[in-house]
Design a protein around this motif. Sequence first.
Motif, PDB file in Angstrom:
ATOM      1  N   ASP A 260       0.809  -1.215   0.000  1.00 21.93           N
ATOM      2  CA  ASP A 260       0.000   0.000   0.000  1.00 21.93           C
ATOM      3  C   ASP A 260       0.850   1.277   0.000  1.00 21.93           C
ATOM      4  N   ALA A 261       0.164   2.424   0.125  1.00 19.54           N
ATOM      5  CA  ALA A 261       0.841   3.723   0.068  1.00 19.54           C
ATOM      6  C   ALA A 261       1.862   3.893   1.188  1.00 19.54           C
ATOM      7  N   GLU A 262       1.543   3.353   2.382  1.00 22.60           N
ATOM      8  CA  GLU A 262       2.494   3.453   3.494  1.00 22.60           C
ATOM      9  C   GLU A 262       3.773   2.690   3.175  1.00 22.60           C
ATOM     10  N   THR A 263       3.618   1.556   2.516  1.00 24.64           N
ATOM     11  CA  THR A 263       4.781   0.754   2.134  1.00 24.64           C
ATOM     12  C   THR A 263       5.644   1.507   1.138  1.00 24.64           C
ATOM     13  N   VAL A 264       4.998   2.117   0.165  1.00 23.59           N
ATOM     14  CA  VAL A 264       5.726   2.911  -0.823  1.00 23.59           C
ATOM     15  C   VAL A 264       6.529   4.020  -0.141  1.00 23.59           C
ATOM     16  N   LYS A 265       5.903   4.729   0.813  1.00 19.17           N
ATOM     17  CA  LYS A 265       6.579   5.818   1.524  1.00 19.17           C
ATOM     18  C   LYS A 265       7.758   5.311   2.353  1.00 19.17           C
ATOM     19  N   ALA A 266       7.560   4.175   3.033  1.00 16.60           N
ATOM     20  CA  ALA A 266       8.619   3.620   3.874  1.00 16.60           C
ATOM     21  C   ALA A 266       9.808   3.173   3.027  1.00 16.60           C
ATOM     22  N   VAL A 267       9.523   2.528   1.881  1.00 14.89           N
ATOM     23  CA  VAL A 267      10.596   2.114   0.979  1.00 14.89           C
ATOM     24  C   VAL A 267      11.330   3.349   0.445  1.00 14.89           C
ATOM     25  N   GLY A 268      10.569   4.366   0.064  1.00 15.11           N
ATOM     26  CA  GLY A 268      11.174   5.598  -0.446  1.00 15.11           C
ATOM     27  C   GLY A 268      12.047   6.280   0.581  1.00 15.11           C
ATOM     28  N   GLU A 269      11.623   6.262   1.838  1.00  9.07           N
ATOM     29  CA  GLU A 269      12.422   6.887   2.904  1.00  9.07           C
ATOM     30  C   GLU A 269      13.775   6.209   3.027  1.00  9.07           C
ATOM     31  N   LEU A 270      13.783   4.880   2.970  1.00  5.02           N
ATOM     32  CA  LEU A 270      15.052   4.159   3.068  1.00  5.02           C
ATOM     33  C   LEU A 270      15.915   4.378   1.832  1.00  5.02           C
ATOM     34  N   GLN A 271      15.294   4.407   0.667  1.00  2.12           N
ATOM     35  CA  GLN A 271      16.063   4.677  -0.548  1.00  2.12           C
ATOM     36  C   GLN A 271      16.765   6.024  -0.457  1.00  2.12           C
ATOM     37  N   LYS A 272      16.056   7.030  -0.001  1.00  2.00           N
ATOM     38  CA  LYS A 272      16.645   8.368   0.153  1.00  2.00           C
ATOM     39  C   LYS A 272      17.761   8.353   1.189  1.00  2.00           C
ATOM     40  N   LYS A 273      17.521   7.663   2.289  1.00  2.00           N
ATOM     41  CA  LYS A 273      18.513   7.570   3.364  1.00  2.00           C
ATOM     42  C   LYS A 273      19.798   6.926   2.864  1.00  2.00           C
ATOM     43  N   TRP A 274      19.660   5.987   1.961  1.00  2.00           N
ATOM     44  CA  TRP A 274      20.819   5.269   1.428  1.00  2.00           C
ATOM     45  C   TRP A 274      21.454   5.983   0.243  1.00  2.00           C
ATOM     46  N   GLY A 275      20.883   7.098  -0.179  1.00  2.00           N
ATOM     47  CA  GLY A 275      21.468   7.869  -1.277  1.00  2.00           C
ATOM     48  C   GLY A 275      20.968   7.498  -2.656  1.00  2.00           C
ATOM     49  N   TYR A 276      19.767   6.935  -2.713  1.00  2.00           N
ATOM     50  CA  TYR A 276      19.196   6.538  -3.998  1.00  2.00           C
ATOM     51  C   TYR A 276      17.912   7.317  -4.278  1.00  2.00           C
ATOM     52  N   LYS A 277      17.506   7.295  -5.542  1.00  2.00           N
ATOM     53  CA  LYS A 277      16.260   7.938  -5.942  1.00  2.00           C
ATOM     54  C   LYS A 277      15.079   7.251  -5.266  1.00  2.00           C
ATOM     55  N   GLU A 278      14.131   8.059  -4.790  1.00  2.00           N
ATOM     56  CA  GLU A 278      12.939   7.523  -4.134  1.00  2.00           C
ATOM     57  C   GLU A 278      11.941   7.043  -5.188  1.00  2.00           C
ATOM     58  N   THR A 279      11.920   5.742  -5.404  1.00  2.00           N
ATOM     59  CA  THR A 279      10.946   5.181  -6.346  1.00  2.00           C
ATOM     60  C   THR A 279       9.778   4.521  -5.619  1.00  2.00           C
ATOM     61  N   GLY A 280      10.024   4.086  -4.385  1.00  2.00           N
ATOM     62  CA  GLY A 280       8.977   3.395  -3.625  1.00  2.00           C
ATOM     63  C   GLY A 280       8.809   1.946  -4.009  1.00  2.00           C
ATOM     64  N   GLY A 281       9.539   1.513  -5.022  1.00  2.00           N
ATOM     65  CA  GLY A 281       9.474   0.116  -5.446  1.00  2.00           C
ATOM     66  C   GLY A 281      10.621  -0.681  -4.866  1.00  2.00           C
ATOM     67  N   ALA A 282      10.313  -1.885  -4.339  1.00  2.00           N
ATOM     68  CA  ALA A 282      11.323  -2.715  -3.688  1.00  2.00           C
ATOM     69  C   ALA A 282      11.703  -3.888  -4.570  1.00  2.00           C
ATOM     70  N   GLY A 283      12.964  -3.951  -4.969  1.00  2.00           N
ATOM     71  CA  GLY A 283      13.461  -5.059  -5.763  1.00  2.00           C
ATOM     72  C   GLY A 283      14.469  -5.876  -4.981  1.00  2.00           C
ATOM     73  N   VAL A 284      15.200  -6.718  -5.678  1.00  2.00           N
ATOM     74  CA  VAL A 284      16.146  -7.625  -5.037  1.00  2.00           C
ATOM     75  C   VAL A 284      17.206  -6.851  -4.253  1.00  2.00           C
ATOM     76  N   ASN A 285      17.754  -5.783  -4.833  1.00  2.81           N
ATOM     77  CA  ASN A 285      18.804  -5.022  -4.155  1.00  2.81           C
ATOM     78  C   ASN A 285      18.286  -4.350  -2.888  1.00  2.81           C
ATOM     79  N   PHE A 286      17.041  -3.840  -2.952  1.00  2.00           N
ATOM     80  CA  PHE A 286      16.448  -3.212  -1.770  1.00  2.00           C
ATOM     81  C   PHE A 286      16.298  -4.240  -0.652  1.00  2.00           C
ATOM     82  N   VAL A 287      15.762  -5.406  -0.988  1.00  2.00           N
ATOM     83  CA  VAL A 287      15.534  -6.451   0.023  1.00  2.00           C
ATOM     84  C   VAL A 287      16.854  -6.880   0.644  1.00  2.00           C
ATOM     85  N   ARG A 288      17.868  -7.080  -0.173  1.00  2.00           N
ATOM     86  CA  ARG A 288      19.170  -7.494   0.357  1.00  2.00           C
ATOM     87  C   ARG A 288      19.763  -6.427   1.278  1.00  2.00           C
ATOM     88  N   LYS A 289      19.655  -5.171   0.870  1.00  2.00           N
ATOM     89  CA  LYS A 289      20.227  -4.078   1.665  1.00  2.00           C
ATOM     90  C   LYS A 289      19.494  -3.929   2.993  1.00  2.00           C
TER      91      LYS A 289
END
Length: 295
Positions: A260-289
């Motif tokens: 849902d939308a909360e998941t998208v926001k939470a994923v985006g927050e971590l992407q930004k924190k890690w220095g990546y573009k906030e897409t909100g989509g979680a792939g293999v690299n996101f899960v591993r990190k």
Amino acid sequence: MSTVQGLDISACQTSVDFKKVKAAGYSFVILRLNEWDRNKRDIVKDSRFEEYYKAARAAGLMVGAYYFTYANTIDYVKYEAETAIGWLKGKQFEYPIWFDLEREQQFDQGKSFCDAAVNTFCQTLEKAGYYTGVYCSTFWYTKCVSEAVRERYACWIAEWSSKCSYKGSYGMWQNGTAYVDGVSGAVDHDYCYVDYPKIIKEKGLNGFIKPPVTEKILDKGSCYKLGETTVGALAVKELLRLAYAKGLVSIKVGDSKTYDAETVKAVGELQKKWGYKETGGAGVNFVRKLYKALL
């Protein structure tokens, strides 16, 4: 950045072989921009500035400039700043453009004048796209310029000693004179502790063009996205709940059975924190990190 050494040079140095200066281990030169013409009773460009600028750059030295102020009024400071901008135009400087404050007639007018003079010159140059700072001695800078103004701009402190006693922050220190191969007579010697070239180039100042920002994308392949209800998407949500419990993310993901939308926001927050573009989509690299972060 490791400490680098440089020289400040003007027409007073009647002969300079910048290739020899470079070979002697110096990284930069700060060139005087102006001088006083007694006949005109006005500022003029340093008679060797253009020549020395071209020669220093040709030798592979990084360059800055300093403007020696003769102003006794703020209106004249403004005039000096605008004149300086005209002389600087069309050139590139890896080091700041320094406002050289050292005349007793200026210090005698007290902090209010000195503060206004520094602000007027530096802010006028900043608006024109230059990285500026102030050159002054430890005694007079501390006595005649307020702390707020001193900490506002880059500082090139002058103190001819074996140790600098200035208590504020400074990026360069003029510690005395030196005899350098390639320079006629004694020349002022400087240490620099700040990577001004990196700062100036990244910000696109002093004649440089700001490099385009290339956003990094963590997952360029397939990702779990908004609305998905697969086992994998729900597993990402479970990892995000663990991350919230450990304080890794500020958004609390709910118990719905969808990405849902909360998941998208939470994923985006971590992407930004890690220095990546906030897409909100979680792939293999996101899960591993995220998994590694949770260990």
